[in-house]
Scaffold this active site. Structure first.
Site, PDB file in Angstrom:
ATOM      1  N   LYS A  66       0.790  -1.238   0.000  1.00 54.94           N
ATOM      2  CA  LYS A  66       0.000   0.000   0.000  1.00 54.94           C
ATOM      3  C   LYS A  66       0.825   1.293   0.000  1.00 54.94           C
ATOM      4  O   LYS A  66       0.561   2.182  -0.798  1.00 54.94           O
ATOM      5  CB  LYS A  66      -0.996  -0.031   1.168  1.00 54.94           C
ATOM      6  N   TYR A 188      -5.657  -4.534  -7.584  1.00 54.62           N
ATOM      7  CA  TYR A 188      -5.283  -4.480  -6.165  1.00 54.62           C
ATOM      8  C   TYR A 188      -4.881  -5.870  -5.653  1.00 54.62           C
ATOM      9  O   TYR A 188      -3.868  -6.022  -4.962  1.00 54.62           O
ATOM     10  CB  TYR A 188      -6.455  -3.899  -5.353  1.00 54.62           C
ATOM     11  N   TYR A 240      -2.370  -0.895  11.260  1.00 60.38           N
ATOM     12  CA  TYR A 240      -3.778  -1.224  11.551  1.00 60.38           C
ATOM     13  C   TYR A 240      -4.243  -0.397  12.746  1.00 60.38           C
ATOM     14  O   TYR A 240      -3.873   0.761  12.883  1.00 60.38           O
ATOM     15  CB  TYR A 240      -3.950  -2.726  11.770  1.00 60.38           C
ATOM     16  N   VAL A 258      -0.877  -8.924   6.034  1.00 61.07           N
ATOM     17  CA  VAL A 258      -1.405 -10.170   6.599  1.00 61.07           C
ATOM     18  C   VAL A 258      -0.563 -11.403   6.294  1.00 61.07           C
ATOM     19  O   VAL A 258      -0.762 -12.443   6.903  1.00 61.07           O
ATOM     20  CB  VAL A 258      -2.860 -10.446   6.149  1.00 61.07           C
TER      21      VAL A 258
END
Ligand code: GLU
Length: 426
Positions: A66, A188, A240, A258
Site C-alpha cells: 500500500k 489491487y 492497523y 497479513v
C-alpha cells in the site's frame, strides 16, 4: 565478524521461541505459511545490508504494497489531487471496514483496504494491464530487482475477495472510484500478490527512508517529498488499529501485512524488514513487532528520540605512522547511535592494518554511547584482539566495557597520545 548482524542474530534468537499469534487464513492460500519462518533484514543509507534468519524466502506483499503504490499515485497526480480522492486520517476502523466519508465517499486513508483500492485506481494508465505493469515496475524499482506475482495467491484472493470487490463497488456508487470496480479490485489483488523476500523489503523501506532513492541501486524511485509524505501516512496509519501504540513503543513509520511482512523506516538512517507469519489480534506480525521494539530501544531508533549531535560523528579514519609503527586511527565525536555506530565499524574495518596491526579508537570527544553500539564496539575490539591486533580506546568515560565475566581485550586511556604511544610500544 560484524556487530550489526550479531545484534540482529541475537534479537532473532531471543524471539524465535515466541509462539503467540496465528497465521492469516481468510485468503486460503496464505494459510499454508510456515509459522516458524522468521527473518530480519536491515539496509543502511550506504546500501549495506545485514540479515538474520529467513530473509531469502519469498512471500506476498499484501498490505505492505500500500505505501509504495500510494507513493506512485502521488508522483503521478500530485498530492492535492490524491488528497481529494483519499484522506490521510487514521480511521479507527478495521483494515477491511466498509467506512467512507459521508457525502464524498472518500476513504479515510491509503493504508486501509478501501483507501488502497482507490489509490490503485489513481495510478495513471490507459488500461488495467498497463496500470498493473506500472505498479509492478515501480515496486521492482523500490526493491532494486525484478519482482513477480504469486499466481496461486492472486487466484486465491480473487476467488474469495468479495468484501474488497464490494468496497470497490460502493466507492464507485459514491463517486469516489471512477475506474471499473472489477478491474480495480483485480489490480489491487495482484499488487498484494507480488512476491518479495525480507531482504527485498528492507531495500524497499530503505528507499523510502532515503528520500525515495534506492540506496543499493542509486536510482531515484520517487521524488523526495512523495517519499516523506508516504512515511508520514505510514507513521499515523501503517499498523492497523495499533498504530498509536506502535508509535509510542517503537516510534518508526511502518507498514505490516497479513502475510507476515513488516517494514519500518528510520528517515535518513535505515530501512528494516521482518518476516514472520503469525499475527496478533490487531493483524500485526507478533515477532515483527517484538523485534522492532527491541531494536528501537537498543539503538535509540524512535523518531521522537532526542537526536543527539547531528554533526558528523566519525570525524577521522586514517593510517598513520607513529614511532615507526603503522597504526589505524578512527576518531569520533558526539552521540553514538545506530547510524554513527555502523559508520564507525566500517571505518575500523577500512583502517585496520594487516595482522598483527594496531588500532586506536579515539572517542575523547564522544559524549554518549547507546547500549547497542557499546556492546557492538566491545565485540569489534574483541575481534581485533582475537585476530592478533593490539587495540586501544581513548575516552573520557568507560563507554565501552567488556561483557560481564569476560576479560577486557583492549587498553583504555584518557588521551589519544597515550593510546597511540601504548599501541606503538608493543
Ligand atoms: N490482500 C489483503 C486484503 O485486501 C491485504 C490485507 C492486509 O495485508 O492487510 O484483504
Amino acid at each position: 565478524m560484524d556487530p550489526v548482524t550479531d545484534s540482529l542474530d541475537e534479537v532473532h534468537r531471543r524471539l524465535s521461541g515466541l509462539r503467540d499469534g496465528a497465521v492469516a487464513d481468510y485468503i486460503p492460500e496464505l494459510a499454508g505459511a510456515d509459522p516458524d519462518d522468521f527473518g530480519i533484514a536491515l539496509v543502511s543509507m550506504a546500501g549495506h545490508s545485514y540479515r538474520a534468519g529467513t530473509t531469502d524466502k519469498p512471500f506476498t506483499l499484501q498490505s505492505v504494497s500500500k505505501p509504495f503504490v500510494y507513493a506512485l499515485a502521488l508522483s503521478d497526480l500530485g498530492v492535492d489531487e490524491v488528497l481529494r480522492r483519499v484522506g490521510v486520517e487514521p480511521s479507527g476502523d478495521a483494515f477491511n471496514a466498509i467506512s467512507l466519508e459521508s457525502g464524498t465517499g472518500r476513504p479515510a486513508n491509503p493504508m486501509i483496504n478501501a483507501g488502497a483500492i482507490a489509490t490503485t485506481a489513481l495510478v495513471r494508465a490507459g488500461s488495467a494491464e498497463e496500470r498493473f505493469r506500472r505498479i509492478l515496475d515501480r515496486l521492482s524499482a523500490f526493491a532494486g530487482r525484478t519482482l513477480d506475482v504469486d499466481e496461486a495467491v492472486h487466484a486465491s484472493e480473487a476467488a474469495t475477495g468479495d468484501r474488497n470487490r464490494a468496497l470497490a463497488y460502493l466507492m464507485r456508487s459514491a463517486g469516489s472510484l471512477r475506474a471499473d470496480p472489477e478491474e480495480t479490485a483485480d489490480t489491487y489483488f495482484r499488487q498484494c500478490a507480488v512476491r518479495v523476500t525480507a531482504a527485498d523489503l528492507a531495500v524497499m523501506a530503505a528507499t523510502l527512508a532515503d528520500g525515495g532513492r534506492n540506496p543499493v541501486t542509486g536510482v531515484q524511485v520517487v521524488a523526495e517529498p512523495d517519499a516523506v509524505r508516504t512515511l508520514a501516512v505510514m507513521a499515523t496509519c501503517g499498523m492497523y488499529d495499533a498504530a498509536g501504540r506502535w508509535m509510542l513503543d517503537v516510534g518508526l513509520p511502518a507498514k505490516s501485512g497479513v502475510s507476515g511482512g513488516l517494514i519500518a523506516a528510520g528517515p535518513a538512517r535505515f530501512g528494516v524488514a521482518v518476516y514472520s507469519p503469525p499475527l496478533d489480534a490487531s493483524g500485526n506480525p507478533v515477532r515483527g513487532v517484538a523485534a522492532l521494539g527491541v531494536l528501537s530501544e537498543r539503538f535509540g531508533l524512535h523518531i521522537m528520540h532526542r537526536p543527539g549531535l547531528r554533526a558528523a560523528t566519525v570525524t577521522g579514519a586514517e593510517r598513520l605512522a607513529y614511532d615507526g609503527r603503522d597504526i589505524g586511527l578512527v576518531t569520533a565525536q558526539g552521540v553514538l547511535e545506530f547510524t554513527e555506530f555502523e559508520a564507525l565499524v566500517h571505518a575500523v574495518r577500512e583502517v585496520t592494518p594487516t595482522v598483527p596491526g594496531r588500532v586506536v579508537l579515539d572517542l575523547t570527544a564522544v559524549t554518549e554511547v547507546l547500549p547497542g553500539p557499546a556492546a557492538g564496539m566491545a565485540a569489534v575490539l574483541d575481534d581485533l584482539a582475537e585476530r592478533g591486533h593490539r587495540a586501544a580506546v581513548a575516552a573520557q568515560e568507560p563507554f565501552v566495557r567488556a561483557d560481564a565475566g569476560r576479560p577486557r581485550t583492549w587498553e583504555v586511556f584518557r588521551t589519544r597520545q597515550e593510546a597511540l604511544a601504548w599501541c606503538a610500544s608493543g
